[in-house]
Design a protein around this motif. Structure first.
Motif, PDB file in Angstrom:
ATOM      1  N   ALA A 322       0.827  -1.216   0.000  1.00  0.00           N
ATOM      2  CA  ALA A 322       0.000   0.000   0.000  1.00  0.00           C
ATOM      3  C   ALA A 322       0.856   1.259   0.000  1.00  0.00           C
ATOM      4  O   ALA A 322       0.419   2.313  -0.488  1.00  0.00           O
ATOM      5  N   LEU A 323       2.066   1.169   0.526  1.00  0.00           N
ATOM      6  CA  LEU A 323       2.956   2.327   0.545  1.00  0.00           C
ATOM      7  C   LEU A 323       3.514   2.633  -0.835  1.00  0.00           C
ATOM      8  O   LEU A 323       3.901   3.775  -1.118  1.00  0.00           O
ATOM      9  N   ILE A 324       3.551   1.635  -1.688  1.00  0.00           N
ATOM     10  CA  ILE A 324       4.026   1.841  -3.050  1.00  0.00           C
ATOM     11  C   ILE A 324       2.903   2.366  -3.933  1.00  0.00           C
ATOM     12  O   ILE A 324       3.108   3.254  -4.768  1.00  0.00           O
ATOM     13  N   PHE A 325       1.704   1.845  -3.719  1.00  0.00           N
ATOM     14  CA  PHE A 325       0.574   2.194  -4.581  1.00  0.00           C
ATOM     15  C   PHE A 325      -0.330   3.276  -3.994  1.00  0.00           C
ATOM     16  O   PHE A 325      -1.431   3.495  -4.486  1.00  0.00           O
ATOM     17  N   ASN A 326       0.176   3.965  -2.936  1.00  0.00           N
ATOM     18  CA  ASN A 326      -0.537   5.089  -2.343  1.00  0.00           C
ATOM     19  C   ASN A 326      -1.970   4.714  -1.965  1.00  0.00           C
ATOM     20  O   ASN A 326      -2.946   5.334  -2.396  1.00  0.00           O
ATOM     21  N   GLN A 327      -2.083   3.686  -1.125  1.00  0.00           N
ATOM     22  CA  GLN A 327      -3.375   3.204  -0.632  1.00  0.00           C
ATOM     23  C   GLN A 327      -3.365   3.265   0.901  1.00  0.00           C
ATOM     24  O   GLN A 327      -3.274   2.242   1.572  1.00  0.00           O
ATOM     25  N   PRO A 328      -3.446   4.457   1.467  1.00  0.00           N
ATOM     26  CA  PRO A 328      -3.286   4.596   2.925  1.00  0.00           C
ATOM     27  C   PRO A 328      -4.280   3.792   3.735  1.00  0.00           C
ATOM     28  O   PRO A 328      -3.961   3.374   4.851  1.00  0.00           O
ATOM     29  N   ASP A 329      -5.482   3.538   3.214  1.00  0.00           N
ATOM     30  CA  ASP A 329      -6.473   2.771   3.963  1.00  0.00           C
ATOM     31  C   ASP A 329      -6.098   1.297   4.079  1.00  0.00           C
ATOM     32  O   ASP A 329      -6.682   0.561   4.882  1.00  0.00           O
ATOM     33  N   GLN A 330      -5.119   0.855   3.279  1.00  0.00           N
ATOM     34  CA  GLN A 330      -4.701  -0.548   3.302  1.00  0.00           C
ATOM     35  C   GLN A 330      -3.456  -0.784   4.159  1.00  0.00           C
ATOM     36  O   GLN A 330      -3.032  -1.925   4.333  1.00  0.00           O
ATOM     37  N   VAL A 331      -2.863   0.280   4.675  1.00  0.00           N
ATOM     38  CA  VAL A 331      -1.604   0.123   5.404  1.00  0.00           C
ATOM     39  C   VAL A 331      -1.783  -0.713   6.669  1.00  0.00           C
ATOM     40  O   VAL A 331      -1.052  -1.685   6.904  1.00  0.00           O
ATOM     41  N   LYS A 332      -2.763  -0.340   7.509  1.00  0.00           N
ATOM     42  CA  LYS A 332      -2.956  -1.092   8.755  1.00  0.00           C
ATOM     43  C   LYS A 332      -3.284  -2.563   8.515  1.00  0.00           C
ATOM     44  O   LYS A 332      -2.703  -3.452   9.168  1.00  0.00           O
ATOM     45  N   PRO A 333      -4.226  -2.889   7.593  1.00  0.00           N
ATOM     46  CA  PRO A 333      -4.476  -4.305   7.336  1.00  0.00           C
ATOM     47  C   PRO A 333      -3.231  -5.053   6.853  1.00  0.00           C
ATOM     48  O   PRO A 333      -3.002  -6.206   7.231  1.00  0.00           O
ATOM     49  N   GLN A 334      -2.437  -4.400   6.027  1.00  0.00           N
ATOM     50  CA  GLN A 334      -1.238  -5.074   5.531  1.00  0.00           C
ATOM     51  C   GLN A 334      -0.176  -5.201   6.614  1.00  0.00           C
ATOM     52  O   GLN A 334       0.578  -6.185   6.643  1.00  0.00           O
ATOM     53  N   GLU A 335      -0.120  -4.253   7.530  1.00  0.00           N
ATOM     54  CA  GLU A 335       0.802  -4.398   8.653  1.00  0.00           C
ATOM     55  C   GLU A 335       0.367  -5.543   9.574  1.00  0.00           C
ATOM     56  O   GLU A 335       1.202  -6.265  10.116  1.00  0.00           O
ATOM     57  N   ALA A 336      -0.949  -5.724   9.721  1.00  0.00           N
ATOM     58  CA  ALA A 336      -1.445  -6.867  10.494  1.00  0.00           C
ATOM     59  C   ALA A 336      -1.096  -8.171   9.783  1.00  0.00           C
ATOM     60  O   ALA A 336      -0.725  -9.173  10.422  1.00  0.00           O
ATOM     61  N   ASN A 337      -1.189  -8.175   8.459  1.00  0.00           N
ATOM     62  CA  ASN A 337      -0.838  -9.366   7.690  1.00  0.00           C
ATOM     63  C   ASN A 337       0.656  -9.654   7.788  1.00  0.00           C
ATOM     64  O   ASN A 337       1.073 -10.824   7.779  1.00  0.00           O
ATOM     65  N   GLN A 338       1.467  -8.621   7.900  1.00  0.00           N
ATOM     66  CA  GLN A 338       2.901  -8.821   8.076  1.00  0.00           C
ATOM     67  C   GLN A 338       3.192  -9.586   9.362  1.00  0.00           C
ATOM     68  O   GLN A 338       4.059 -10.467   9.399  1.00  0.00           O
ATOM     69  N   VAL A 339       2.437  -9.271  10.420  1.00  0.00           N
ATOM     70  CA  VAL A 339       2.572 -10.006  11.678  1.00  0.00           C
ATOM     71  C   VAL A 339       2.234 -11.481  11.464  1.00  0.00           C
ATOM     72  O   VAL A 339       2.961 -12.380  11.902  1.00  0.00           O
TER      73      VAL A 339
END
Length: 400
Positions: A322-339
């Motif tokens: 999301a940080l590459i594709f400028n999708q700020p609403d997806q950052v938190k879900p993707q950080e949770a997925n990183q965990v």
């Protein structure tokens, strides 16, 4: 550190191409100093661990929940810093390695590019910058795994002088530099060396060539052992997949098979691999390529007569596309997925034969190179994955 435009383009293209799947960034190193901010990152998504630098943004978030991981008795845990520590200021270096210690890491992995230490042929190498890294690591009882690569422009082949990934024009000259470095640092407790990074993709310019790589591997390994009989040598970590659509790529099975046929496996103590998952690690083809497919690394080692050779995972992780594709609403879900992925990667790797290590890529994002795999965001704040990985390692060590 800034390198040739061609290599920078490779890194950016690779980062974009693999952003959705979370695959291998295909990056030989992280470029430049750590940026001050990350566009689109939510600075409040995690709280720094107790005693850590706070960065910017201190809103609290629930601690991540992870299940207990069982790892092999001798599993080695490491954190990958690419080429950043060498250029850190003293306080930045101290904070970075304090974090590694807090996480429970045993090792740090850092690039050791020839170009960083000998800019001119008629001057001897200047190792001062790396002296600081080794001293700081030793002060924290962290072992150093140094990845030897990247000749300076004057020592590269004429066919690829514009890229750091260019092999040396003279392997013996490269080996002379390596021997000097190993002699210096073996006396300071550094005994782990990885020869090149991802030579099965365009990180070996202009095209991957296992026979050509083997010639360098054998020459450099002999120099390492001459300087340090106790050295532990790893074959350069292999990329798990194409760095970008249509880019040159030799599968780990094929590359190891070719290196073995050329006599290269006899020169090393272990092979290294970078299995960024393309989904859940248990079903990811990049993880199955270790031992769960007909053309796996284990199969290649068995066929080469080295069934017990250790496999070091010197890079794995999960990015935040999301940080590459400028999708700020997806950052938190993707950080949770990183965990979640950190937990699953540890679980799956612990179940595989021959796997000896787990190195997380990376310590901190470098958004300018589209490398957004960090336990810290580009602005220095901690992701939930920091606390999660700390717990994963603690639980694993308790079970050993």
């Amino acid at each position: 550190m800034i390198v040739g435009a061609a290599m920078t383009a490779v890194v950016i293209a690779a980062g974009i191409a693999t952003a959705v799947s979370g695959g291998d960034p295909g990056s030989p190193k992280a470029f430049g100093s750590q940026p001050a901010s990350t566009a689109g990152a939510d600075a409040s998504a995690a709280t720094p661990p107790p005693g850590a630098a706070s960065g910017t943004g201190t809103d609290s978030a629930p601690s991540p929940t992870v299940t207990k991981t069982t790892a092999p008795k001798d599993m080695k845990w490491g954190l990958d810093y690419s080429d950043t520590l060498t250029f850190d200021k003293p306080d930045e270096l101290a904070t970075a390695l304090d974090d590694a210690k807090r996480l429970g890491m045993d090792y740090i992995r850092v690039d050791f590019g020839w170009e960083d230490y000998q800019s001119f042929a008629n001057f001897p190498p200047d190792f001062g910058k790396f002296d600081n890294v080794v001293a700081a690591a030793n002060a924290r009882n962290l072992k150093v795994l140094a990845t030897i690569d990247f000749p300076p422009p004057w020592a590269r082949r004429d066919t690829c002088k514009d890229t750091s990934a260019c092999p040396p024009a003279d392997n013996a000259l490269f080996a002379k530099f390596v021997k000097q470095a190993v002699a210096r640092y073996s006396a300071r407790g550094v005994h782990y060396w990885e020869v090149w990074n991802e030579p099965n993709i365009v990180a070996w310019a202009p095209l991957p060539d296992p026979v050509d790589y083997t010639k360098l591997l054998v020459t450099v390994s002999a120099a390492i052992r001459a300087a340090d009989p106790h050295a532990y040598i790893l074959m350069g970590g292999l990329a798990a997949d194409h760095p970008s659509p249509g880019a040159p790529f030799i599968t780990p099975y094929d590359f190891i098979t070719a290196v073995a046929k050329a006599g290269g496996l006899k020169a090393v103590d272990a092979v290294a691999y970078h299995p960024y998952p393309d989904g859940d690690p248990a079903s990811s083809k990049t993880f199955q390529a270790i031992s769960q497919s007909p053309t796996s690394i284990i199969t290649a080692l068995n066929q080469a007569g080295a069934p017990n050779m250790p496999i070091w995972i010197t890079e794995t992780g999960a990015n935040i596309p999301a940080l590459i594709f400028n999708q700020p609403d997806q950052v938190k879900p993707q950080e949770a997925n990183q965990v979640h992925l950190a937990q699953r990667e540890a679980e799956v790797l612990a179940s595989y034969p021959n796997v000896a290590s787990f190195f997380w890529f990376s310590y901190q994002d470098v958004p300018s190179a589209h490398l957004v795999f960090g336990l810290r965001r580009g602005d220095g704040t901690y992701r939930p994955s920091f606390d999660a990985l700390q717990q994963i390692i603690a639980d694993a060590k308790k079970s050993q």
